[in-house]
Design an enzyme around this catalytic site. Structure first.
Site, PDB file in Angstrom:
ATOM      1  N   LYS A  11      32.792  -1.859 -18.292  1.00  0.00           N
ATOM      2  CA  LYS A  11      32.969  -3.261 -17.917  1.00  0.00           C
ATOM      3  C   LYS A  11      34.087  -3.965 -18.677  1.00  0.00           C
ATOM      4  CE  LYS A  11      29.519  -2.951 -15.061  1.00  0.00           C
ATOM      5  NZ  LYS A  11      29.770  -2.899 -13.603  1.00  0.00           N
ATOM      6  N   ASP A  35      37.753  34.574  11.687  1.00  0.00           N
ATOM      7  CA  ASP A  35      37.749  33.209  11.146  1.00  0.00           C
ATOM      8  C   ASP A  35      38.947  32.347  11.528  1.00  0.00           C
ATOM      9  OD1 ASP A  35      39.643  32.906   8.296  1.00  0.00           O
ATOM     10  OD2 ASP A  35      39.441  34.851   9.269  1.00  0.00           O
ATOM     11  N   GLU A  42      29.474 -12.921  -5.419  1.00  0.00           N
ATOM     12  CA  GLU A  42      28.386 -13.894  -5.565  1.00  0.00           C
ATOM     13  C   GLU A  42      28.908 -15.227  -6.101  1.00  0.00           C
ATOM     14  OE1 GLU A  42      25.552 -12.036  -8.087  1.00  0.00           O
ATOM     15  OE2 GLU A  42      24.973 -10.503  -6.627  1.00  0.00           O
ATOM     16  N   ASP A  63      24.559   7.170  -3.143  1.00  0.00           N
ATOM     17  CA  ASP A  63      25.064   7.170  -4.508  1.00  0.00           C
ATOM     18  C   ASP A  63      25.074   8.519  -5.232  1.00  0.00           C
ATOM     19  OD1 ASP A  63      26.608   5.568  -6.030  1.00  0.00           O
ATOM     20  OD2 ASP A  63      24.992   4.382  -6.867  1.00  0.00           O
ATOM     21  N   HIS A  68      28.535   4.403  -4.259  1.00  0.00           N
ATOM     22  CA  HIS A  68      28.633   3.013  -4.707  1.00  0.00           C
ATOM     23  C   HIS A  68      29.476   2.854  -5.970  1.00  0.00           C
ATOM     24  CE1 HIS A  68      25.642   1.235  -1.896  1.00  0.00           C
ATOM     25  NE2 HIS A  68      25.185   2.479  -1.879  1.00  0.00           N
ATOM     26  N   TYR A 123      38.783  40.897   8.333  1.00  0.00           N
ATOM     27  CA  TYR A 123      38.594  41.089   6.888  1.00  0.00           C
ATOM     28  C   TYR A 123      38.676  39.758   6.126  1.00  0.00           C
ATOM     29  CZ  TYR A 123      38.952  42.958   2.180  1.00  0.00           C
ATOM     30  OH  TYR A 123      38.726  43.225   0.862  1.00  0.00           O
ATOM     31  N   VAL A 132      29.278  -9.269  -8.392  1.00  0.00           N
ATOM     32  CA  VAL A 132      29.209 -10.546  -9.111  1.00  0.00           C
ATOM     33  C   VAL A 132      30.364 -11.450  -8.694  1.00  0.00           C
ATOM     34  CG1 VAL A 132      29.464 -11.622 -11.388  1.00  0.00           C
ATOM     35  CG2 VAL A 132      27.891  -9.706 -11.084  1.00  0.00           C
ATOM     36  N   ALA A 133      31.540 -10.855  -8.519  1.00  0.00           N
ATOM     37  CA  ALA A 133      32.706 -11.642  -8.105  1.00  0.00           C
ATOM     38  C   ALA A 133      32.459 -12.303  -6.757  1.00  0.00           C
ATOM     39  CB  ALA A 133      33.940 -10.740  -8.045  1.00  0.00           C
ATOM     40  N   ASP A 156      35.571  -0.337 -11.719  1.00  0.00           N
ATOM     41  CA  ASP A 156      34.322  -0.748 -11.087  1.00  0.00           C
ATOM     42  C   ASP A 156      34.379  -0.390  -9.608  1.00  0.00           C
ATOM     43  OD1 ASP A 156      31.794  -1.770 -11.150  1.00  0.00           O
ATOM     44  OD2 ASP A 156      32.367  -3.746 -11.870  1.00  0.00           O
ATOM     45  N   GLY A 168      18.325  -8.376  -3.533  1.00  0.00           N
ATOM     46  CA  GLY A 168      19.775  -8.265  -3.664  1.00  0.00           C
ATOM     47  C   GLY A 168      20.285  -6.872  -3.366  1.00  0.00           C
TER      48      GLY A 168
END
Length: 736
Positions: A280, A680, A382, A143, A167, A500, A379-380, A374, A29
């Site tokens: 959660k 620069d 799946e 991650d 993630h 400078y 899960v949603a 989240d 998974g």
């Protein structure tokens, strides 16, 4: 063609040591599935921690595990000690970054020891990777545990293709700014060529933090950082859609799951699946379900909430207290509403197999997913994919990343118990025809944007970053054998032209705060000690300020962008006749915009006016700055004035003045066999243009330039000066 290197905190293989042997278990998974096709193609390696402490392994066992993982799984293990795991992973990663990035500021702990461990372990990851990285490799880091790693790789491999994917959510600037080590984290991430997030909200938050904390603007989600371009984009992670849609676990069901199917056929099932974590929103979910039972008594004995919570970090007091709170709330609901024949909430504090979860999904009318925050929530996805009859309905909080993709679900506020209760009712009452219509739209999206699509899209985008890079100018090597140092040692007469601000010192909130520190004064003293060196500070600063700061050193100074010239201990010479008759007109305009822009200020120089906006609100700077610039250009076009745009500053001066004049002034009557120029910003391009072809010109930072070489920052410029001073000292010692 180089190989693909995947890097994550954990390998897709977990190693366990038993009494008699060592066991290897492949993960399923999520990330492992998404990267499977790439990882198994042969020309790739996956680096990460194998899940076992090095403290329990003998050297011989570590060697055996390393060989097994590399030969059989294409994996490169990074072994961590118990102390590493405790401080880096459980400590900084999960007690500082995890709660802060999920908006739980009261749970965030700031500990110097865990931060040091985080740096140390990121360095350990790099040290292991260093042995396998080759010039053409593509590296994808994953991650929040490894946010310093991209820049570590960039330091040694400036041309590497580096991707990073977060993630979890990236918080808003107002939250992220609370982090003590915020600049270090951003700088670590900006070592990547491509930074990916789940949603555009997180992209926006990241770019806002970079702009406000580091002062780096983006253009169409791209920003120039030091020596490369960084692209930032959203790549919503998918799932293995076909697996969930086509899976048929009925033959492999446990007796427990068969009883579940048989005993719940006459009730509507609501399922909730989470890991034990305060992000959660599980307690609020139970309270919302209680609200539902109170307000809609007609559902008593007709509905059941199956609350599945996978154990996680129960040895930590915060998590153990959360488990106890959940148990109390479940007990209260069941005690108040339960009957002899009906228990409203069935609480499972354990993990289930993937097949069992698919069975739960397919026999549940509603999935209740209400995290307080989240990153995505797979899960949603799946659940939707598993309901191949298209008759399930999802109730999901708007603060889950997946909510931006699954708009056909019932979307609720995770803190609003009444709204969640009404959402449950809406999902339970929804006609089958409407559920099927909504589900088919979500299915089409999930089937297309699956986890393989996610991985393909990211890797393709990462490979395309080659064409998006800054104009290719090599990074100057700071080592003894470099072309510049060899030329320096062989030269008899040397000219060093040094800007400078931004070149020798970092930028400060106000111009007067950028005084030279002791280190810089010592460096300049050492470089000027060599009689063969003519060292020139060539700056936009006014002559009084720069003389007050550096006038006692053996330096030439060119001030006000070339207007004033001064030899060491000499008097100031004006290089061109200019006047100030224009100042009142321009000052009035600058004052008007300064009043409108809190944080901006006017710096009055002898023959120029500068408008600084470094401390202004970034979101309003762009519009007002462009408006002011256009107004100034309109007024000055009929005068001999020019508008210079520097780093967070607009300066109005006589257009005949530029830093190139200083170069001509110094090289007109003197032959140098070594010339170095460093700067620069835009004003230094005139300096670079005026240098002879054989000179060494160095751009500090990013953006296109006429200079031949680049250095990342003023710190590297100081390192170069230190090396040159050392070379002079060695030559002097040899001459004796």
């Amino acid at each position: 063609m180089g190989k693909l290197i995947f890097v994550s905190n954990r390998l897709p293989v977990t190693v366990k040591k038993n009494e008699t042997d060592i066991e290897y278990n492949k993960s399923i998974g999520g990330l492992a599935t998404g990267l499977k096709s790439y990882h198994e193609q042969g020309n790739s390696v996956w680096a990460g921690w194998p899940g076992i402490s090095e403290d329990v392994l003998q050297d011989e066992e570590q060697n055996t595990i390393s060989a097994k993982l590399q030969d059989d799984y294409n994996c490169l293990p990074i072994f961590l000690s118990e102390e590493d795991i405790e401080l880096y992973y459980h400590g900084f990663s999960n007690e500082t970054i995890w709660p802060l990035f999920h908006y739980f500021t009261s749970n965030t702990q700031y500990n110097q020891d865990t931060w040091e461990a985080y740096k140390r372990v990121n360095q350990k990851f790099f040290d292991t990777l260093d042995a396998v990285i080759e010039p053409d490799d593509t590296i994808w880091i994953h991650d929040y545990q490894l946010m310093l790693l991209p820049q570590m790789i960039r330091e040694k491999y400036p041309n590497a293709q580096i991707g990073f994917f977060l993630h979890i959510p990236f918080p808003s600037y107002e939250i992220f700014r609370l982090l003590i080590w915020r600049e270090e984290i951003l700088q670590g991430l900006l070592g990547a060529n491509l930074i990916g997030f789940h949603t555009f909200d997180y992209v926006r938050h990241f770019l806002s933090s970079v702009r406000r904390l580091l002062g780096i603007e983006n253009n169409m989600y791209k920003l120039n950082y030091e020596t490369h371009t960084v692209r930032v984009d959203a790549f919503p992670m998918g799932i293995d859609y076909d697996y969930f849609f086509k899976s048929d676990p009925e033959d492999k069901l446990s007796d427990e799951l068969r009883d579940f199917i048989a005993n719940t056929g006459d009730v509507q099932n609501i399922i909730s699946i989470d890991r034990l974590d305060y992000t959660k929103g599980i307690p609020d979910r139970i309270k919302a379900f209680k609200r539902f039972l109170k307000e809609y008594p007609e559902y008593h004995e007709k509905v059941r909430l199956n609350l599945i919570v996978a154990p996680s970090r129960v040895e930590v007091e915060t998590y153990d207290n959360l488990k106890k709170q959940i148990e109390v709330l479940v007990s209260q609901v069941n005690g108040e509403f339960g009957t002899v024949n009906w228990m409203p909430i069935w609480f499972f504090f354990r993990s289930f197999s993937q097949d069992d979860l698919i069975t739960f999904y397919r026999h549940s009318d509603v999935l209740l997913v209400t995290p307080l925050r989240d990153g995505m929530n797979l899960v949603a996805k799946e659940y939707i994919a598993s309901r191949n009859d298209y008759k399930g309905m999802l109730v999901m909080s708007e603060t889950a990343g997946a909510a931006s993709e699954l708009g056909e679900a019932v979307i609720v506020n995770a803190n609003n118990h009444r709204e969640i209760a009404n959402g449950i009712k809406a999902a339970l009452d929804m006609p089958d025809a409407e559920k099927i219509e909504r589900n088919k739209m979500m299915h089409r999206r999930l089937s297309r944007y699956n986890v393989k699509f996610w991985a393909d899209e990211f890797i393709t985008a990462l490979k395309n970053t080659d064409s998006e890079q800054i104009e290719d100018k090599p990074v100057l090597k700071l080592n003894e054998g470099s072309e510049l140092e060899l030329a320096y040692k062989q030269a008899e007469q040397r000219l060093l032209l040094l800007d400078y601000d931004g070149t020798l010192v970092g930028f400060k909130p106000t111009p007067d705060q950028a005084k030279p520190d002791a280190e810089l004064r010592s460096l300049l003293t050492d470089v000027t000690r060599d009689p063969n060196n003519t060292v020139v500070i060539i700056t936009g600063r006014d002559r009084d300020t720069i003389e007050n700061w550096l006038g006692d050193l053996n330096l030439y100074i060119i001030a006000s962008h070339g207007l004033w010239f001064r030899e060491p201990d000499g008097d100031w010479i004006k290089t061109i006749n200019v006047d100030n008759e224009w100042k009142e007109t321009i000052r009035h305009i600058l004052e008007m915009y300064t009043d409108r822009m809190p944080g901006s200020l006017i710096e009055e120089k002898e023959f120029s006016l500068a408008w600084h906006y470094r401390q202004c609100e970034p979101d309003v700077v762009g519009l007002k700055r462009d408006e002011l610039r256009d107004a100034l250009l309109s007024i000055t076009q009929s005068m001999s004035l020019g508008v210079l745009e520097g780093n967070k500053v607009l300066e109005v001066k006589d257009g005949r003045i530029n830093k190139g004049q200083g170069v001509h002034l110094l090289t007109r009557d003197h032959n140098y066999d070594f010339i170095l120029g460093a700067g620069d910003d835009h004003t230094d391009e005139d300096l670079f243009a005026a240098l002879p072809e054989e000179a060494f010109s160095i751009k500090i930072g990013s953006a296109n330039t006429l200079a031949k070489y680049r250095l990342k920052s003023f710190r590297e410029m100081r390192t170069l000066l230190r090396r040159l001073a050392k070379a002079s000292e060695e030559q002097s010692e040899t001459a004796k």
